[in-house]
Design a protein around this motif. Structure first.
Motif, PDB file in Angstrom:
ATOM      1  N   TRP A 233       0.772  -1.131  -0.093  1.00  0.00           N
ATOM      2  CA  TRP A 233       0.062   0.023  -0.072  1.00  0.00           C
ATOM      3  C   TRP A 233       0.857   1.268   0.081  1.00  0.00           C
ATOM      4  N   GLU A 234       1.885   1.034   0.498  1.00  0.00           N
ATOM      5  CA  GLU A 234       2.797   2.290   0.940  1.00  0.00           C
ATOM      6  C   GLU A 234       3.331   3.104  -0.731  1.00  0.00           C
ATOM      7  N   TYR A 235       3.529   2.339  -1.609  1.00  0.00           N
ATOM      8  CA  TYR A 235       3.944   2.600  -2.891  1.00  0.00           C
ATOM      9  C   TYR A 235       3.196   2.270  -4.243  1.00  0.00           C
ATOM     10  N   LYS A 236       2.328   1.462  -4.023  1.00  0.00           N
ATOM     11  CA  LYS A 236       1.494   1.005  -4.998  1.00  0.00           C
ATOM     12  C   LYS A 236      -0.079   0.725  -4.827  1.00  0.00           C
ATOM     13  N   ASN A 237      -0.818   1.396  -5.494  1.00  0.00           N
ATOM     14  CA  ASN A 237      -2.012   1.558  -4.776  1.00  0.00           C
ATOM     15  C   ASN A 237      -3.173   1.289  -6.046  1.00  0.00           C
ATOM     16  N   ASN A 238      -2.672   0.632  -7.196  1.00  0.00           N
ATOM     17  CA  ASN A 238      -3.949   0.526  -8.339  1.00  0.00           C
ATOM     18  C   ASN A 238      -4.263  -0.680  -8.605  1.00  0.00           C
ATOM     19  N   TYR A 239      -4.400  -1.552  -7.547  1.00  0.00           N
ATOM     20  CA  TYR A 239      -4.935  -3.197  -7.740  1.00  0.00           C
ATOM     21  C   TYR A 239      -6.418  -3.011  -8.148  1.00  0.00           C
TER      22      TYR A 239
END
Length: 281
Positions: A233-239
């Motif tokens: 979640w800290e650096y990738k949030n495009n699931y």
């Protein structure tokens, strides 16, 4: 600080296990819009004679999902039963944004800036005493059953415990809820004639998201082919949305399971004749 004052007078812990409401009013709680509470104005804290102090921690938790707080997203029936016999807090403030620092604050009553156990390489300084060390001096038997590695002996949070089951010294991986309860009840049965302090630390709702198959099946309807168990979640949030929903579903399943395990533990206390002699936090 209130917590540190409590450590000087252990009988104050009975405050947490309410015996009676003297004056009550009904109030709505803004953060939990569906929750109606009887607000305690005065509390009879008893005589402080409880034989056991039990601290239960679950990581992570978002109370606005719990039926305990008026939501229909996660049934927390066992916590609700416990709350009916005690105090339910609606304002709680985290002293740190992650487990190691927060656990050190729980066990010492100090801010992270004071206990200095803040980073992944940190260890609790020797001059910072834990609640288990204080209680041990008072003659309590002390047992910790900790499934979360960042609350383990690797950070020296085991100090003051006679027994400390954790991923560093006992479980090869993160402990499961049933293992925490089994170990805790087994130890309590052995020390039940003594005053004791027990810490139960559950980590089942934490990522990587997993729950027993029967619980996952209950919550994953329509998402079985889109399961994601870990997220950065800290650096990738495009699931994709279905993957997000699958993580949320398994989180709910894991909390449902955890509540059942807490219920099994409380029933175990009752069978041992200890429930009404215990302060449960």
């Amino acid at each position: 600080m209130l917590f540190r004052d409590t450590l000087r007078n252990i009988s104050f812990f009975s405050f947490f296990f309410i015996i009676s409401f003297i004056v009550v009013i009904y109030a709505k709680v803004p953060y939990f819009p569906n929750l109606t509470l009887s607000e305690a104005k005065e509390v009879n804290a008893g005589n402080g004679g409880d034989e056991a102090i039990i601290l239960i921690v679950v990581c992570p938790s978002r109370p606005d999902f719990f039926s305990l707080y008026g939501s229909n997203k996660i049934p927390t029936d066992n916590l609700k039963l416990l709350a009916k016999e005690g105090l339910l807090f609606t304002r709680m403030y985290a002293n740190a944004p992650w487990t190691r620092a927060g656990s050190a604050s729980i066990l010492t009553g100090r801010y992270a800036s004071r206990h200095k156990c803040q980073q992944d390489t940190s260890r609790l300084p020797r001059n910072v005493l834990t609640i288990s060390e204080h209680l041990k001096k008072k003659g309590y038997k002390t047992g910790g059953f900790v499934a979360n590695g960042n609350a383990s002996s690797i950070a020296h949070l085991h100090r003051g415990f006679d027994i400390y089951r954790d991923p560093k010294t006992y479980w090869s991986r993160l402990g499961k809820g049933n293992q925490v309860v089994d170990e805790a009840l087994s130890w309590i049965d052995k020390v039940k004639k003594n005053r004791f302090f027990s810490l139960l630390f559950f980590v089942d709702p934490h990522d990587p998201y997993r729950a027993p198959p029967a619980y996952e099946k209950r919550y994953l309807k329509g998402l079985e082919n889109s399961i994601r168990r870990e997220a950065a979640w800290e650096y990738k949030n495009n699931y994709p949305e279905k993957e997000r929903q699958s993580m949320l579903a398994i989180y709910r399943a894991a909390w449902d399971y955890t509540d059942d395990q807490i219920g099994r533990f409380l029933n175990g206390l009752k069978k041992l004749g200890l429930f009404n002699k215990s302060t449960v936090i």
